[in-house]
Enzyme design. Structure first.
Site, PDB file in Angstrom:
ATOM      1  N   ASP A 167       0.778  -1.324   0.112  1.00 42.63           N
ATOM      2  CA  ASP A 167      -0.348   0.130  -0.123  1.00 42.63           C
ATOM      3  C   ASP A 167       0.630   1.350   0.286  1.00 42.63           C
ATOM      4  O   ASP A 167       1.891   1.416   0.460  1.00 42.63           O
ATOM      5  CB  ASP A 167      -0.738  -0.203   1.163  1.00 42.63           C
ATOM      6  CG  ASP A 167      -1.591   1.554   1.479  1.00 42.63           C
ATOM      7  OD1 ASP A 167      -1.875   1.827   1.023  1.00 42.63           O
ATOM      8  OD2 ASP A 167      -2.258   1.320   2.285  1.00 42.63           O
ATOM      9  N   HIS A 168       1.353   1.807  -1.198  1.00 44.81           N
ATOM     10  CA  HIS A 168       1.600   3.311  -1.241  1.00 44.81           C
ATOM     11  C   HIS A 168       1.076   4.184  -0.132  1.00 44.81           C
ATOM     12  O   HIS A 168       2.308   5.396  -0.162  1.00 44.81           O
ATOM     13  CB  HIS A 168       1.748   3.993  -2.685  1.00 44.81           C
ATOM     14  CG  HIS A 168       3.088   3.703  -3.545  1.00 44.81           C
ATOM     15  ND1 HIS A 168       3.983   4.374  -1.845  1.00 44.81           N
ATOM     16  CD2 HIS A 168       3.647   4.335  -4.035  1.00 44.81           C
ATOM     17  CE1 HIS A 168       4.802   4.728  -2.790  1.00 44.81           C
ATOM     18  NE2 HIS A 168       5.156   4.929  -4.041  1.00 44.81           N
TER      19      HIS A 168
END
Ligand code: CAO
Length: 560
Positions: A532-533
């Protein structure tokens, strides 16, 4: 029968307008006020009415032509006795709202309204006008109440025949004194509808007091509001030329096509913020009635912005994928989705839509690890277990999570907080005949290879026998999904949100690796880590997989 010119009437202030549609052709029979042309200015789309009843002799303009007030657009073989038409060269006839300037003497002759008092304040009875031959027409809506102030052409009462819904417009500007009908009453031409108090030259407009059919064809442009904003009265809407098209099956109008709906329906749609082009019309010629707008709103509330057609997906404001009728391509069979399949689909879509995914690829040299694993096989058999790369992956991942705690978090975006976890539980995706499940091994960092092998074995068995409990499947910090026993070189797994990373493992393969002097055959394990950036930046992700690769390449480092 006499020849009558058809000229462009007062355009409500517009200078030059473009003809966007020609609604009649030579030979067509028309009634007075039937729409002849549609024109569009930068402010409004308006239909130009026939000056009288008769047969269209010729139309001398075409779509795209620009016209001005007074321009000649055609000729009519008049049946006589209809609306007045000035001789050629004189002022063109004005549309209904402007004919409010008629002299009182003329008004006295008009059918449909009786004037009954003095010169200052008169009490006018508004009658039901000619309903195009319809009889015993039900009143479906009373649009005014005693005390309401109305302008010329404001709708007073809605009636509905088996062919159309019509709004009966006010022939005067004034104040409603009393209403003589109620919802559900049936009325006929000439029946008294209500009484209006009209002051002075209160403005008689609708010379024939012809009802405005709601099947009026309009482009879905904000004609009314645009005109209101301009501060100028637009040329009033007129009944459309009778539609020659047969009623087609009800379907939502497509963007850019015409929408059939009357002013009351448009008002309702505006109030609900409904785009009429998306509403199925259930009336004649796909005309949209109030119930259609109400049903559309109800559907939107229940289903989100779906179109009402068969669809796949949708939600979150994204358009759904439309499903064709597959049976047109061959034999098909519909089967209900299992509860597990639905839950998986929901979880995947939620994560895919909510989590900005990035996948970092790497590979680990597991030649030594594989040799070690093989050396443990006999011992594993004695323990009644099978040893695979999985416990080594678990061990290495737990170690990396400790080194990079930013991978061991969940995000609470509502509170704008990061939840740091101080435990290490890892899920393993298990493929079962019923579908995908993810049991969780707890405290992986505190367990050795045999204990992890035992845990993974037990959970995989439970999964395949559908014996997993809710607790078995909850609490993971991150997940391993291994397709190594199957094949493939890389993939992009979907993060099992609210976790922030997932480690995908593909099949290890022997590869020639350069050691600085020569190529050496090494067993390389492909790693595909999606993250999850929002929680993890790319540099940390690369560091993380590099560490993982080093740990798997030399398991002794786990002891350090
Ligand atoms: N490379 C090469 N061989 C591998 C390997 C890899 N990365 N991983 C496993 N293998 C080998 C094992 O060593 C075993 O071979 P041997 O019997 O010769 O030792 C064989 O492949 C089968 O292993 P396995 O898959 O039964 O065991 P595992 O511990 O590796 O995996 C489990 C267990 C439950 C994860 C696995 O059975 C499974 O279900 N995988 C599918 C997960 C899945 O569907 N993921 C997708 C999720 S997203 O849709």
């Amino acid at each position: 029968m006499s020849e009558q010119e058809i000229r462009v009437p007062d355009l409500g202030g517009a200078d030059e307008v473009e003809i966007t549609d020609i609604l009649v052709k030579a030979g067509d029979k028309v009634e007075a006020e039937d729409a002849i042309l549609e024109v569009e200015s930068d402010k409004a789309s308006v239909e130009l009415p026939s000056p009288g009843a008769g047969t269209v002799k010729s139309i001398s303009v075409k779509v795209g032509d620009k016209v001005r007030e007074g321009d000649l657009v055609g000729y009519l073989d008049s049946e006589g006795g209809s609306a007045s038409q000035e001789p050629p060269g004189s002022e063109p006839e004005e549309p209904a709202a402007k004919s409010a300037d008629k002299e009182p003497a003329e008004e006295a002759d008009d059918k449909g309204a009786d004037r009954a008092t003095d010169d200052k304040e008169t009490l006018e009875t508004v009658h039901v006008p000619d309903l195009g031959g319809a009889e015993n027409v039900p009143v479906v809506e009373i649009l005014v109440r005693p005390g309401d102030t109305v302008a010329v052409d404001d709708p007073l009462v809605s009636v509905e025949s088996d062919k159309a819904t019509m709004e009966i417009p006010s022939p005067y500007a004034g104040t409603v004194k009393s209403v003589s009908v109620k919802d559900g009453d049936t009325v006929n031409a000439g029946d008294a509808l209500l009484q209006l108090s009209v002051s002075g030259a209160g403005g008689k407009a609708a010379d024939s007091q012809k009802p405005a059919e709601q099947a009026t064809e309009e482009k879905p442009k904000p004609t009314e509001s645009a005109a209101a904003e301009s501060g100028k009265a637009p040329a009033p809407e007129r009944p459309a030329a009778k539609s020659s098209s047969a009623d087609a099956p009800s379907q939502p109008s497509q963007p850019g096509t015409k929408v059939h709906a009357g002013p009351a329906v448009r008002k309702l749609a505006r109030e609900f913020g409904v785009e009429l082009g998306q509403v199925r019309g259930s009336g004649p010629s796909r005309r949209i009635v109030k119930e259609d707008v109400q049903a559309f709103v109800k559907q939107q509330l229940q289903e989100g912005p779906a179109t009402g057609t068969a669809s796949s997906g949708g939600g979150s404001g994204i358009p759904p994928v439309k499903l064709p009728d597959f049976s047109q391509f061959g034999e098909v069979e519909r089967q209900p989705m299992s509860g597990l399949a639905k839950a998986t689909a929901d979880a995947m879509q939620r994560s895919w839509l909510n989590v900005p995914h990035v996948t970092q690829f790497d590979q680990a040299d597991i030649t030594e690890m594989e040799a070690f694993r093989k050396s443990l096989k006999a011992e594993a058999e004695k323990r009644g277990l099978k040893i695979t790369p999985m416990p080594f992956l678990l061990k290495a991942l737990a170690h990396a999570l400790k080194q990079y705690p930013q991978f061991n978090v969940s995000l609470d975006m509502a509170k704008q907080e990061k939840i740091q976890k101080h435990y290490i539980h890892i899920g393993i995706a298990v493929d079962t005949p019923a579908g995908l499940v993810v049991p969780v091994i707890r405290n992986v960092d505190q367990k050795g290879i045999w204990e992890l092998t035992q845990d993974a074995h037990e959970l995989a068995e439970k999964a395949r026998n559908k014996k997993l409990t809710r607790e078995d499947m909850s609490g993971a910090c991150t997940t391993i999904t291994s397709l190594g026993g199957i094949g493939g070189t890389a993939f992009t797994p979907i993060v099992n949100a609210p976790e922030v990373a997932i480690l995908g493992v593909s099949k290890a393969a022997m590869q020639p690796m350069w050691d600085g002097q020569a190529f050496q055959p090494r067993l390389m394990l492909p790693l595909s880590m999606s993250y999850d950036h929002r929680a993890v930046n790319g540099a940390d992700a690369a560091r993380f997989t590099t560490l993982l690769s080093q740990l798997l390449g030399d398991m002794r480092q786990l002891l350090l």
